[in-house]
Design a protein around this motif. Structure first.
Motif, mmCIF file in Angstrom:
data_model
loop_
_atom_site.group_PDB
_atom_site.id
_atom_site.type_symbol
_atom_site.label_atom_id
_atom_site.label_comp_id
_atom_site.label_asym_id
_atom_site.label_seq_id
_atom_site.Cartn_x
_atom_site.Cartn_y
_atom_site.Cartn_z
ATOM 1 N N UNK A 86 19.708 -25.558 -12.435
ATOM 2 C CA UNK A 86 18.404 -25.623 -13.215
ATOM 3 C C UNK A 86 18.573 -24.104 -14.296
ATOM 4 N N UNK A 87 18.706 -24.386 -15.384
ATOM 5 C CA UNK A 87 19.225 -23.509 -16.219
ATOM 6 C C UNK A 87 17.824 -23.155 -17.222
ATOM 7 N N UNK A 88 17.389 -21.915 -16.789
ATOM 8 C CA UNK A 88 15.991 -21.312 -17.520
ATOM 9 C C UNK A 88 16.483 -20.173 -18.254
ATOM 10 N N UNK A 89 17.807 -19.798 -18.351
ATOM 11 C CA UNK A 89 17.999 -18.494 -18.880
ATOM 12 C C UNK A 89 18.018 -18.523 -20.292
ATOM 13 N N UNK A 90 17.691 -17.360 -20.983
ATOM 14 C CA UNK A 90 17.759 -17.254 -22.231
ATOM 15 C C UNK A 90 18.119 -15.484 -22.626
ATOM 16 N N UNK A 91 18.658 -15.291 -23.673
ATOM 17 C CA UNK A 91 19.116 -13.958 -24.138
ATOM 18 C C UNK A 91 18.171 -12.952 -24.167
ATOM 19 N N UNK A 92 18.349 -11.582 -23.910
ATOM 20 C CA UNK A 92 17.377 -10.762 -24.201
ATOM 21 C C UNK A 92 17.107 -10.409 -25.520
ATOM 22 N N UNK A 93 15.860 -9.680 -26.095
ATOM 23 C CA UNK A 93 15.490 -9.687 -27.456
ATOM 24 C C UNK A 93 16.547 -8.739 -27.903
#
Length: 398
Positions: free
Chosen positions: A152-159
């Protein structure tokens, strides 16, 4: 008089296949993802053409080579339990709710977390297993997938990171590894209408990742989201209580915010329904709200007026163009592009009747923004009142 919320009050806590280790990704290669990306290249093509006409040109971020298998091997035929889940981005706003829901429903949860100075102890306290890995370092990914049935892919990059590092290169590496290691299901969270805004890097990347995942052959579910109710706490609720500036725009954008707990619950309902595998779903809250309506609701519930600073959309556009002149501000410009879309005359919402029917969910079970914010302010104001009472009891002078 302005007062500062105690840190602990800033938010309210939320209540048979076999694997064989086939490959690990090699070093990352160059890629192109802007406006000329092609969806039909072979998944493990060692050297795709440098220029191809079409909408999506996907140059794989990693190549998989069976000769470079990891030291930890699984014997052929080792059973993988359907309840074994890897949550990527488990410490985020949505990820932590996915972890909580999975544990509550009896799944064996493994969380992929970047190495960090402050360990994610709360995930372990809940009963999950935490493994350190980093999507920006593809060589760390394969070990996290051993014995996993569903990702389950909830990741996103940091600002502070370039958008493509995690949201494109890292996701391509993760999808390739999941495919090579026989993962049975993959859930990817995307953004509503990402296919309609190629001028926004993050939305373009989400759309191209959707296509890459579809072409990979992995059994998957893609879920497009409109907005999180939880994000409104730091953006509007806390600043209003602290009598700080609340930032908004003059655009009539409407967003159907949804509670991340509801998103997590619907996700697992979808996972248990084999008829939904391969489908694209969009989750939206019961009603679409403008910024002005959200601020007015927070003012009413807080019992005080907001100090609103309005930023014209024209200023966002000018700032974005200005930051494009400098290489070191390109990432700022990319994120401003997303803000500009959110600040335009757009509606981030979809009718949900068909989705509720497909999932067998009663619409009345989905929380409204009014109820969510009412619960938040009720809890916060009660705790503030209790703290004030305690402070009066201790104000004794000799």
């Amino acid at each position: 008089m302005a007062f500062r919320l105690p840190a602990q009050l800033a938010t309210v806590p939320s209540n048979g296949h076999s694997h064989q280790l086939a490959a690990v990704p090699a070093a990352s290669s160059s890629l192109s993802w802007r406006r000329n990306l092609v969806p039909h290249l072979p998944l493990f093509s060692p050297s795709p053409p440098s220029s191809v006409s079409g909408k999506c040109y996907l140059r794989p971020a990693v190549s998989c080579n069976a000769a470079s298998a990891a030291a930890a091997n699984l014997a052929p035929g080792t059973p993988v339990r359907p309840t074994s889940v890897l949550v990527v981005g488990a410490t985020g706003t949505l990820g932590r709710q996915v972890v909580r829901r999975a544990l509550d429903e009896g799944y064996e949860v493994r969380c992929l977390v970047r190495p960090r100075p402050a360990p994610a102890d709360f995930l372990r306290d809940w009963g999950a297993t935490v493994v350190n890995a980093d999507l920006s370092r593809p060589e760390t990914i394969p070990a996290t997938l051993v014995g996993i049935h569903t990702v389950i892919d909830c990741a996103t990059g940091r600002p502070e990171e370039p958008i493509k590092t995690v949201d494109w290169e890292g996701k391509v590496a993760l999808i390739q590894c999941a495919k090579a290691m026989g993962v049975q299901k993959y859930v990817f969270y995307s953004i509503h209408n990402c296919d309609k805004h190629p001028e926004v890097p993050l939305m373009e990347i989400k759309y191209c990742t959707e296509k890459f995942l579809k072409d990979s052959g992995l059994p998957h579910i893609t879920i497009r989201l409109c907005g999180f109710m939880q994000g409104l706490i730091g953006q509007y609720a806390v600043p209003i209580l602290e009598e700080k500036s609340v930032w908004g725009t003059d655009a009539p954008t409407r967003i159907a915010y949804m509670d991340t707990q509801d998103i997590a619950r619907l996700t697992f309902i979808a996972l248990r329904n084999d008829q939904i595998i391969g489908k694209l779903l969009t989750f939206a809250g019961p009603r679409a709200w403008t910024t002005q309506e959200v601020i007015a609701l927070c003012e009413r519930l807080a019992g005080q007026d907001a100090n609103v600073t309005t930023v014209p959309v024209s200023v966002l556009r000018f700032t974005r163009q200005l930051t494009r002149f400098f290489e070191w501000t390109n990432d700022v410009a990319d994120r401003l592009a997303f803000s500009e879309v959110l600040s335009s005359d757009t509606v981030f919402s979809v009718p949900m009747a068909e989705t509720y029917s497909l999932l067998g969910v009663d619409q009345k079970e989905i929380g409204s923004l009014e109820k969510y914010l009412q619960d938040y302010f009720t809890n916060i104001l009660k705790k503030l009142k209790d703290l004030k009472a305690q402070s009066k009891q201790t104000d004794i002078y000799f």
